[in-house]
Design an enzyme around this catalytic site. Structure first.
Site, PDB file in Angstrom:
ATOM      1  N   GLU A 141     -24.757  46.147 -15.647  1.00 29.36           N
ATOM      2  CA  GLU A 141     -25.170  46.376 -17.026  1.00 29.36           C
ATOM      3  C   GLU A 141     -24.302  47.459 -17.651  1.00 29.36           C
ATOM      4  O   GLU A 141     -24.165  48.555 -17.098  1.00 29.36           O
ATOM      5  CB  GLU A 141     -26.633  46.795 -17.130  1.00 29.36           C
ATOM      6  N   GLU A 184     -22.926  53.882 -17.565  1.00 33.09           N
ATOM      7  CA  GLU A 184     -23.383  54.691 -18.691  1.00 33.09           C
ATOM      8  C   GLU A 184     -22.519  55.950 -18.769  1.00 33.09           C
ATOM      9  O   GLU A 184     -21.973  56.389 -17.750  1.00 33.09           O
ATOM     10  CB  GLU A 184     -24.867  55.054 -18.496  1.00 33.09           C
ATOM     11  N   ASN A 229     -16.251  54.840 -18.536  1.00 34.34           N
ATOM     12  CA  ASN A 229     -15.919  53.896 -19.591  1.00 34.34           C
ATOM     13  C   ASN A 229     -15.959  52.485 -19.008  1.00 34.34           C
ATOM     14  O   ASN A 229     -15.231  52.174 -18.061  1.00 34.34           O
ATOM     15  CB  ASN A 229     -14.523  54.234 -20.122  1.00 34.34           C
ATOM     16  N   ASP A 247     -23.498  49.864 -29.139  1.00 29.24           N
ATOM     17  CA  ASP A 247     -23.389  50.534 -30.438  1.00 29.24           C
ATOM     18  C   ASP A 247     -22.691  49.599 -31.418  1.00 29.24           C
ATOM     19  O   ASP A 247     -21.572  49.153 -31.163  1.00 29.24           O
ATOM     20  CB  ASP A 247     -22.591  51.829 -30.281  1.00 29.24           C
ATOM     21  N   THR A 286     -37.910  46.702 -24.200  1.00 30.83           N
ATOM     22  CA  THR A 286     -37.823  48.158 -24.225  1.00 30.83           C
ATOM     23  C   THR A 286     -38.368  48.714 -25.542  1.00 30.83           C
ATOM     24  O   THR A 286     -38.572  47.986 -26.518  1.00 30.83           O
ATOM     25  CB  THR A 286     -36.365  48.621 -24.066  1.00 30.83           C
ATOM     26  N   PHE A 307     -36.715  50.483 -27.567  1.00 24.43           N
ATOM     27  CA  PHE A 307     -35.674  50.274 -28.573  1.00 24.43           C
ATOM     28  C   PHE A 307     -35.834  48.911 -29.232  1.00 24.43           C
ATOM     29  O   PHE A 307     -35.763  48.786 -30.454  1.00 24.43           O
ATOM     30  CB  PHE A 307     -34.296  50.382 -27.920  1.00 24.43           C
ATOM     31  N   GLU A 308     -36.081  47.880 -28.423  1.00 25.36           N
ATOM     32  CA  GLU A 308     -36.221  46.535 -28.980  1.00 25.36           C
ATOM     33  C   GLU A 308     -37.494  46.418 -29.810  1.00 25.36           C
ATOM     34  O   GLU A 308     -37.501  45.783 -30.872  1.00 25.36           O
ATOM     35  CB  GLU A 308     -36.218  45.507 -27.847  1.00 25.36           C
TER      36      GLU A 308
END
Length: 249
Positions: free
Chosen positions: A78, A103, A130, A153, A225, A227-228
């Site tokens: 992920e 991450e 990265n 993003d 989540t 966020f969703e």
């Protein structure tokens, strides 16, 4: 006229010739996060050799998944795992597979380690780096079974869209990391970015759509989540895409 200087035998190698898809921000580190990095990082975090930046990967630093996870199993990666909610849920639901969270935000990685320890997600590893460099330099070619890019993003300002992760260059890098038949799963709540993703992957000879119509059904392996939920509350529609890696010649 002075004598010309012969070129160096090993001229400097270009480093990150395009903008990265993130901006790192420093913040207060809690005691729990400090403990995660001190006590849990040796267990969960892959610490590769670095190139010129703290989040870079030195080319030629590929790891052996069998050594990292202690077995041979499907590898699911992920990109942008945040605080780890989705990947910890997936790792505990799929003990038959190995998981790697990529991450760049240390607080998110710390929270992921703490929650992974609590959940007993021993099949999960993390790397602070990265993402394209991880796919290119840390993971061997054709070693990833599934690659997830959930809510990257969107860099919605026109002057910033060059920072978006999903480009033709990224598609080529992702194709190199995936096994033949491997799946690239994407989701975003930003319609214009979703359209760009679909255009980029649709133009790649390395991928074929694994859905019919305009958008893929919601991936049931993605936990819902906060966020969703927040995006849905303010009326942002979530769009999923999924592509299959075509067989190599």
């Amino acid at each position: 006229m002075p004598d010309s200087v012969p070129p160096a035998e090993n001229p400097p190698r270009p480093f990150r010739d395009r903008p990265v898809s993130f901006v790192r921000r420093s913040g207060r580190v809690s005691e729990a996060q400090e403990r995660a990095w001190t006590e849990l990082a040796p267990r969960f975090v892959i610490d590769p050799p670095r190139d010129a930046a703290a989040t870079s990967i030195l080319p030629g630093s590929a790891v052996d998944p069998g050594e990292v996870w202690g077995r041979r199993a499907p590898l699911i990666v992920e990109i942008g795992s945040g605080q780890g909610h989705a990947i910890i849920h997936a790792a505990t639901a799929r003990p038959d597979a190995d998981f790697l969270a990529i991450e760049v935000f240390r607080a998110g990685l710390a929270r992921t380690m703490l929650d992974a320890e609590r959940a007993g997600a021993d099949n999960l590893r993390l790397v602070e780096a990265n993402a394209p460099e991880v796919l290119q330099h840390l993971l061997a070619p054709a070693s990833v079974t599934e690659l997830w890019v959930f809510f990257p993003d969107p860099w919605h300002k026109t002057k910033h869209t060059k920072r978006r992760l999903v480009t033709a260059e990224f598609a080529a890098i992702a194709a190199g990391a995936l096994v033949d038949g491997g799946m690239l799963r994407l989701a975003t709540d930003w319609e214009e970015y979703a359209v760009q993703m679909r255009s980029v992957l649709g133009a790649s000879a390395d991928f074929e759509p694994a859905f019919e119509g305009d958008w893929a059904p919601r991936f049931d392996g993605r936990v819902l989540t906060a966020f969703e939920r927040k995006g849905a509350r303010v009326g942002r529609e979530i769009r999923d895409l999924v592509y299959r890696r075509t067989p190599r010649p």
